[in-house]
Design a protein around this motif. Structure first.
Motif, PDB file in Angstrom:
ATOM      1  N   ALA A 151      50.729  21.213  21.427  1.00  0.00           N
ATOM      2  CA  ALA A 151      50.441  20.198  20.411  1.00  0.00           C
ATOM      3  C   ALA A 151      51.404  20.233  19.236  1.00  0.00           C
ATOM      4  N   VAL A 152      51.952  21.415  18.936  1.00  0.00           N
ATOM      5  CA  VAL A 152      52.685  21.588  17.679  1.00  0.00           C
ATOM      6  C   VAL A 152      54.185  21.851  17.848  1.00  0.00           C
ATOM      7  N   ASN A 153      54.570  22.528  18.901  1.00  0.00           N
ATOM      8  CA  ASN A 153      55.954  23.008  18.996  1.00  0.00           C
ATOM      9  C   ASN A 153      57.009  21.933  19.197  1.00  0.00           C
ATOM     10  N   TYR A 154      56.592  20.734  19.578  1.00  0.00           N
ATOM     11  CA  TYR A 154      57.578  19.695  19.904  1.00  0.00           C
ATOM     12  C   TYR A 154      57.493  18.486  18.974  1.00  0.00           C
ATOM     13  N   LEU A 155      56.915  18.685  17.807  1.00  0.00           N
ATOM     14  CA  LEU A 155      56.705  17.574  16.883  1.00  0.00           C
ATOM     15  C   LEU A 155      58.004  16.887  16.475  1.00  0.00           C
ATOM     16  N   LYS A 194      52.236  14.667  12.224  1.00  0.00           N
ATOM     17  CA  LYS A 194      53.411  15.521  12.413  1.00  0.00           C
ATOM     18  C   LYS A 194      53.558  16.570  11.314  1.00  0.00           C
ATOM     19  N   ASP A 195      52.552  16.674  10.456  1.00  0.00           N
ATOM     20  CA  ASP A 195      52.574  17.689   9.414  1.00  0.00           C
ATOM     21  C   ASP A 195      52.006  18.987   9.987  1.00  0.00           C
ATOM     22  N   LYS A 196      52.882  19.934  10.268  1.00  0.00           N
ATOM     23  CA  LYS A 196      52.464  21.171  10.911  1.00  0.00           C
ATOM     24  C   LYS A 196      51.452  21.944  10.078  1.00  0.00           C
ATOM     25  N   ARG A 197      51.580  21.894   8.762  1.00  0.00           N
ATOM     26  CA  ARG A 197      50.636  22.623   7.915  1.00  0.00           C
ATOM     27  C   ARG A 197      49.220  22.087   8.086  1.00  0.00           C
TER      28      ARG A 197
END
Length: 292
Positions: free
Chosen positions: A70-74, A263-266
């Motif tokens: 979900a997060v590594n390819y944003l 797309k905000d990882k935080r």
């Protein structure tokens, strides 16, 4: 059923129901990560949209994989965004999400999945009939297509052909398949939701676009037009089941700022951790519910 430090672990005769919600599904990933840490399994699993995606990594017992996917390819334009939508017709790039990632970038553990002794389903919507279908996940090399269909959001995804029929997001016809789980004989059900306590769905605002886009499939428009009513009726059923002890619900306590496409990882990290923490906080209560 195994025991560790006096606590039972293993597969419970219960249904696991996973709501969709786009990137809000990272909350579900956090809950499932806690289940993996505690080696909790369910005899029947039902995943809708993002819930179906995260269910795959849960069944293959790959820790943190749901989070990574979900997060590594944003930042990859082929993963999610306008580039993917304009060049492929899918907001979430199908080739990357359902081929490159599971087969090459973050390989899926097919062998562990095959050892799962329960039954797992991806919920999809047949756009000709307007009815939900519950596609059994048996061979993830092939059944990944059902997961893709379950996650194909209207207006921002291509319809997916399986056999002779076309499908879209399972959330159109059955956002929270608790009724199906009960009809399959599950007297106990754990429901992981991505909408906060007190949430009620409002009327769809893009009906005009839906009517035009799916002119050949009028059932899609009908589903979207009544989706708020159907969803809220399901919430009423769930709340009644919860009071009767027939359902155990895990959901955010407050509204999240994470959007369906985020797309905000935080923000995603915070919601993932919230899911893990919420599952941890109700762990003993959950064990009591499942064991009695």
């Amino acid at each position: 059923m195994r025991e560790r430090d006096g606590v039972k672990m293993g597969m419970y005769e219960a249904g696991l129901v996973l709501e969709g919600g786009g990137m809000k599904g990272i909350y579900t990933a956090g809950v499932l990560e806690f289940f993996l840490d505690k080696e909790i399994e369910f005899s029947s699993c039902y995943g809708v949209s993002a819930g179906a995606c995260h269910l795959c990594s849960f069944l293959s017992k790959q820790k943190k994989r749901a989070y990574r996917v979900a997060v590594n390819y944003l930042d990859n334009k082929r993963y999610c965004g306008m580039f993917s939508l304009l060049t492929t017709g899918d907001l979430f790039g199908a080739d990357m999400c359902y081929d490159l990632i599971p087969n090459y970038l973050d390989p899926y553990d097919f062998e562990t999945f095959y050892k799962y002794e329960g039954k797992a389903y991806a919920v999809v919507t047949n756009i000709r009939t307007g009815k939900p279908e519950y596609m059994r996940l048996k061979d993830m090399h092939e059944d990944i297509l059902a997961v893709r269909a379950s996650s194909s959001m209207p207006l921002v995804s291509r319809k997916v052909k399986i056999g002779e029929e076309y499908y879209l997001d399972g959330g159109l016809a059955d956002s929270i398949p608790i009724v199906r789980s009960v009809s399959d004989g599950n007297e106990k059900n754990v429901v992981v939701m991505t909408k906060e306590t007190g949430f009620r769905r409002e009327a769809e605002s893009a009906l005009a676009a839906v009517r035009v886009r799916y002119a050949r499939y009028p059932k899609v428009y009908e589903l979207m037009k009544t989706r708020d009513k159907q969803y809220n009726e399901t919430l009423d059923i769930l709340e009644a089941m919860e009071k009767e002890g027939k359902a155990f619900i895990i959901r955010p306590k407050r509204k999240s700022s994470v959007g369906r496409v985020e797309k905000d990882k935080r923000k995603l990290d915070a919601l993932y951790e919230e899911g893990y923490r919420d599952a941890e906080e109700c762990y003993l209560e959950l064990l009591e519910y499942l064991s009695n």
